[in-house]
Design a protein around this motif. Structure first.
Motif, short mmCIF file in Angstrom:
data_model
loop_
_atom_site.label_atom_id
_atom_site.label_comp_id
_atom_site.label_asym_id
_atom_site.label_seq_id
_atom_site.Cartn_x
_atom_site.Cartn_y
_atom_site.Cartn_z
N GLU A 1 0.84 -1.27 0.15
CA GLU A 1 0.03 -0.16 0.02
C GLU A 1 0.90 1.26 0.21
OE1 GLU A 1 -2.59 -0.34 3.32
OE2 GLU A 1 -3.58 -2.18 2.57
N GLY A 2 2.13 0.95 -0.28
CA GLY A 2 2.86 2.21 -0.34
C GLY A 2 3.46 2.94 0.95
N HIS A 3 3.49 2.13 2.22
CA HIS A 3 3.96 2.44 3.33
C HIS A 3 3.19 3.79 3.73
CE1 HIS A 3 6.85 -0.69 3.50
NE2 HIS A 3 7.64 -0.23 2.73
N GLN A 4 1.97 3.59 3.72
CA GLN A 4 1.19 4.83 4.00
C GLN A 4 1.67 5.45 5.55
OE1 GLN A 4 -1.35 6.03 2.21
NE2 GLN A 4 -1.51 4.43 0.57
N SER A 5 2.03 4.90 6.37
CA SER A 5 2.39 5.29 7.55
C SER A 5 3.55 6.06 7.83
CB SER A 5 2.18 4.23 8.62
OG SER A 5 3.33 3.28 8.54
N ASP A 6 4.62 6.29 6.82
CA ASP A 6 5.88 6.85 7.09
C ASP A 6 5.46 8.39 6.48
OD1 ASP A 6 4.99 6.36 4.16
OD2 ASP A 6 6.92 5.95 3.40
N LEU A 7 5.19 9.09 7.66
CA LEU A 7 4.87 10.40 7.62
C LEU A 7 5.89 11.16 7.21
CD1 LEU A 7 2.69 10.65 10.83
CD2 LEU A 7 2.17 10.25 8.56
N ILE A 8 7.13 11.06 7.33
CA ILE A 8 8.22 11.70 7.09
C ILE A 8 9.42 10.68 6.39
CG2 ILE A 8 10.38 13.06 7.79
CD1 ILE A 8 8.95 13.68 10.27
N ARG A 9 9.88 11.29 5.33
CA ARG A 9 10.69 10.66 4.39
C ARG A 9 12.27 11.40 4.31
NH1 ARG A 9 7.30 7.68 -0.36
NH2 ARG A 9 6.00 6.36 0.86
N LEU A 10 13.13 10.74 4.45
CA LEU A 10 14.58 11.34 4.11
C LEU A 10 15.24 10.55 3.10
CD1 LEU A 10 15.77 12.17 7.85
CD2 LEU A 10 14.23 13.54 6.34
N GLN A 11 15.50 11.24 2.14
CA GLN A 11 16.02 10.39 0.66
C GLN A 11 17.24 10.98 0.28
OE1 GLN A 11 13.71 10.40 -2.69
NE2 GLN A 11 14.88 9.00 -3.73
N TRP A 12 18.18 10.06 0.05
CA TRP A 12 19.70 10.71 -0.60
C TRP A 12 19.43 10.54 -2.15
CZ3 TRP A 12 20.41 6.60 2.86
CH2 TRP A 12 20.38 5.22 2.37
N THR A 13 19.63 11.59 -2.75
CA THR A 13 19.66 11.61 -4.33
C THR A 13 21.01 11.57 -4.88
OG1 THR A 13 19.72 14.13 -4.12
CG2 THR A 13 17.28 12.79 -4.05
N ALA A 14 22.10 11.33 -4.07
CA ALA A 14 23.42 11.39 -4.70
C ALA A 14 24.17 10.16 -3.97
CB ALA A 14 24.25 12.41 -4.67
#
Length: 289
Positions: A62-75
């Motif tokens: 279901e797309g991990h609906q509960s992850d209210l904050i996402r931190l992503q590296w783009t490099a």
């Protein structure tokens, strides 16, 4: 309202990245007109807080609906972090997850780490340093600490495992790139537990230079408390599997009524002495052949 919630999500992520934001408290909506941007910071009213909630489960499909904050590296060498600063704006603590090391010559880190600053008077003053790390992309994580002491205050340090498996506390030598090679282990062994207070005996296990088990020079039976030296199955309180027992120092009782406790043994150049009852020695002579 949906747009406002989206902005709150973005701001929340930026806030947790530690770049200086605060948000309206949980009793009010965020006021977009009060957002101020300068020096790559988004700031909202001081002393307010971000409040987010969800009734969604963590379900991958279901797309991990509960992850209210996402931190992503783009490099590949980026390190998204949650950072805490002191009143002067200096880094003090951080939680960081990243894939690659700063140094391309190092192996991939692939971990989440908890970091605190080094001593302000030490070799690396005020630098963030990894104290605790948990690797990802592995079925069994080798959790590590660095330059850290681990204390259990008024609690229990427990090593648990399935019946029929060894439960070890290992002492190892550290090698390159966090490699460890075991030298000793304190082990509750895999011997079966039939239910009569037996099995899971305690052992001190020694390892060779390659980290392979050599033997168990000391074993304590859980069923009886018998101690074995060189044997894993002691049948007396002290069972020594060896050709000799050594008492290094000589001792000569002053008399047959010299102070002693039953069972004590001593020797000198002429006799072997045995304390047969409290404060009563007997001896037998020694001769050459």
């Amino acid at each position: 309202m949906k747009y406002i919630r989206t902005i709150m999500m973005i701001v929340g992520g930026i806030c947790l990245l530690g770049i200086g934001c605060t948000v309206q408290n949980q009793e009010s909506e965020i006021n977009l007109s009060e957002l101020k941007q300068s020096d790559n910071n988004i700031r909202v009213p001081h002393n307010d807080r971000l409040h987010m909630s969800t009734d969604q489960r963590w379900v991958k499909e279901e797309g991990h609906q509960s992850d209210l904050i996402r931190l992503q590296w783009t490099a590949e060498r980026a390190k998204p972090a949650i950072v805490w600063l002191d009143e002067k704006g200096m880094n003090k603590t951080a939680i960081i997850s990243h894939d690659k090391a700063n140094n391309p010559e190092q192996q991939d880190h692939k971990h989440i780490s908890f970091e605190t600053t080094m001593s302000p008077t030490g070799e690396y003053p005020n630098q963030l340093f990894t104290r605790f790390e948990i690797p990802y992309d592995t079925d069994v994580s080798e959790i590590r600490t660095h330059s850290s002491n681990f204390n259990v205050m008024s609690g229990i340090l427990r090593v648990a495992g399935e019946r029929g498996t060894n439960r070890d506390i290992q002492f190892s030598v550290a090698g390159k790139e966090n490699e460890t090679i075991t030298r000793w282990a304190l082990r509750a062994d895999s011997s079966e537990e039939p239910g009569d207070n037996s099995g899971a005996d305690m052992q001190f296990v020694r390892f060779d230079d390659d980290g392979k088990v050599v033997d168990s020079p000391l074993t304590i039976k859980r069923s009886s408390g018998n101690v074995g030296l060189g044997t894993n199955d002691p049948d007396t309180k002290l069972d020594i599997n060896g050709g000799m027992l050594r008492i290094r120092d000589k001792y000569t009782p002053a008399s047959s009524t010299d102070a002693c406790s039953q069972g004590q043994i001593a020797w000198d150049d002429d006799y072997v002495y045995v304390c047969v009852t409290e404060n009563k020695w007997k001896r037998t002579g020694l001769s050459s052949w």
